[in-house]
Design a protein around this motif. Structure first.
Motif, mmCIF file in Angstrom:
data_model
loop_
_atom_site.group_PDB
_atom_site.id
_atom_site.type_symbol
_atom_site.label_atom_id
_atom_site.label_comp_id
_atom_site.label_asym_id
_atom_site.label_seq_id
_atom_site.Cartn_x
_atom_site.Cartn_y
_atom_site.Cartn_z
ATOM 1 N N UNK A 135 4.434 15.421 -2.540
ATOM 2 C CA UNK A 135 4.962 14.400 -1.638
ATOM 3 C C UNK A 135 3.845 13.608 -0.972
ATOM 4 N N UNK A 136 2.703 14.224 -0.769
ATOM 5 C CA UNK A 136 1.608 13.545 -0.076
ATOM 6 C C UNK A 136 0.899 12.549 -0.981
ATOM 7 N N UNK A 137 0.853 12.817 -2.289
ATOM 8 C CA UNK A 137 0.126 11.936 -3.197
ATOM 9 C C UNK A 137 0.657 10.499 -3.193
ATOM 10 N N UNK A 138 1.952 10.261 -3.381
ATOM 11 C CA UNK A 138 2.441 8.868 -3.290
ATOM 12 C C UNK A 138 2.302 8.292 -1.885
ATOM 13 N N UNK A 139 2.352 9.151 -0.882
ATOM 14 C CA UNK A 139 2.155 8.737 0.508
ATOM 15 C C UNK A 139 0.768 8.131 0.689
ATOM 16 N N UNK A 140 -0.243 8.773 0.107
ATOM 17 C CA UNK A 140 -1.621 8.281 0.188
ATOM 18 C C UNK A 140 -1.803 7.057 -0.709
ATOM 19 N N UNK A 141 -1.231 7.110 -1.902
ATOM 20 C CA UNK A 141 -1.370 5.986 -2.833
ATOM 21 C C UNK A 141 -0.787 4.704 -2.257
ATOM 22 N N UNK A 142 0.346 4.821 -1.591
ATOM 23 C CA UNK A 142 0.988 3.649 -0.992
ATOM 24 C C UNK A 142 0.093 3.066 0.102
ATOM 25 N N UNK A 144 -3.082 3.257 0.275
ATOM 26 C CA UNK A 144 -4.256 2.649 -0.361
ATOM 27 C C UNK A 144 -3.902 1.285 -0.966
ATOM 28 N N UNK A 145 -2.757 1.223 -1.663
ATOM 29 C CA UNK A 145 -2.358 -0.039 -2.285
ATOM 30 C C UNK A 145 -2.125 -1.127 -1.247
ATOM 31 N N UNK A 146 -1.515 -0.760 -0.128
ATOM 32 C CA UNK A 146 -1.200 -1.742 0.912
ATOM 33 C C UNK A 146 -2.382 -1.984 1.853
ATOM 34 N N UNK A 147 -3.452 -1.202 1.643
ATOM 35 C CA UNK A 147 -4.587 -1.264 2.575
ATOM 36 C C UNK A 147 -4.082 -1.131 4.015
ATOM 37 N N UNK A 148 -3.307 -0.084 4.244
ATOM 38 C CA UNK A 148 -2.633 0.133 5.525
ATOM 39 C C UNK A 148 -3.629 0.218 6.676
ATOM 40 N N UNK A 149 -3.290 -0.418 7.773
ATOM 41 C CA UNK A 149 -4.121 -0.402 8.978
ATOM 42 C C UNK A 149 -3.269 0.057 10.155
ATOM 43 N N UNK A 150 -3.923 0.282 11.259
ATOM 44 C CA UNK A 150 -3.212 0.701 12.456
ATOM 45 C C UNK A 150 -2.301 -0.427 12.952
ATOM 46 N N UNK A 151 -1.087 -0.093 13.425
ATOM 47 C CA UNK A 151 -0.205 -1.131 13.975
ATOM 48 C C UNK A 151 -0.673 -1.644 15.333
ATOM 49 N N UNK A 152 -1.595 -0.919 15.949
ATOM 50 C CA UNK A 152 -2.109 -1.309 17.270
ATOM 51 C C UNK A 152 -3.239 -2.319 17.109
ATOM 52 N N UNK A 153 -3.269 -3.300 18.001
ATOM 53 C CA UNK A 153 -4.332 -4.299 17.980
ATOM 54 C C UNK A 153 -5.665 -3.623 18.297
ATOM 55 N N UNK A 154 -6.648 -3.839 17.432
ATOM 56 C CA UNK A 154 -7.954 -3.230 17.643
ATOM 57 C C UNK A 154 -8.034 -1.804 17.127
ATOM 58 N N UNK A 155 -7.002 -1.362 16.399
ATOM 59 C CA UNK A 155 -6.996 -0.003 15.876
ATOM 60 C C UNK A 155 -7.814 0.131 14.600
#
Length: 202
Positions: A135-142, A144-155
């Motif tokens: 379950x964690x593998x697609x969680x990490x892959x997603x 990485x693909x989206x280049x996920x960042x913190x939702x907080x400003x300056x995060x």
């Protein structure tokens, strides 16, 4: 007047505190190598707690004396805590520092405990690790693909890095479980601990 400064033998202290006696299981060459790797990761990870403590103190001082704070540094606090906790799981396991039902186990023979250990690892721990990893593998892959960042400003950016620690932690826990299985099997076969090296030399 001179005072002796005896060094603490952590291995002996752990052996006295633990009622499982599983730390007395013989090592194989492979199990010894695997646990040395985990030991090395654990010791490196332990430095994170010092850095985390300094970071928490620094953030508190900036908040109360300079009336300022940095979101990235605050997020870094729980990132480091998560890394230290997750990577510490396998280290805790090989040192038998996890919770056991000693009230029952202390009445069992060593052979019974070893069989219970093998069954527990095979039926509970290893399947749990594989499910979490799956379950964690697609969680990490997603992330990485989206280049996920913190939702907080300056995060913090690149959230896939902290999420990847889940995979690493589970992989290390699997390695620790395999090592313990090898030691249990060696005990059942009547093997003795390696004479030149032992778990205390890790």
């Amino acid at each position: 007047m001179s005072h002796s400064n005896p060094q603490l033998d952590l291995a002996k202290i752990e052996a006295k505190l633990s009622h499982s006696n599983l730390n007395k299981l013989p090592h194989t060459r492979l199990s010894l190598f695997l646990e040395k790797c985990i030991e090395g990761v654990g010791r490196l990870t332990s430095w994170l707690w010092l850095f985390l403590m300094l970071l928490i103190v620094g953030n508190a001082l900036m908040r109360y004396f300079f009336n300022t704070n940095f979101v990235a540094l605050e997020e870094l606090q729980w990132h480091l805590y998560a890394v230290g906790f997750m990577l510490g799981l396998s280290y805790c396991f090989i040192h038998d520092g996890h919770v056991r039902v000693d009230a029952m186990a202390e009445h069992w023979s060593m052979k019974t405990r070893v069989w219970i250990e093998i069954i527990g690892l095979s039926v509970l721990l290893l399947p749990f690790c594989f499910v979490v990893f799956e379950y964690a593998l697609p969680f990490v892959q997603r992330a990485y693909r989206l280049n996920e960042v913190s939702p907080s400003f300056g995060g913090l950016s690149m959230r896939w890095i902290i999420k990847s620690i889940i995979l690493l932690a589970i992989a290390l826990l699997v390695i620790a479980a395999v090592s313990r299985c090898l030691r249990c099997i060696a005990y059942l076969k009547g093997a003795r601990a390696l004479s030149s090296t032992s778990s205390e030399d890790l």
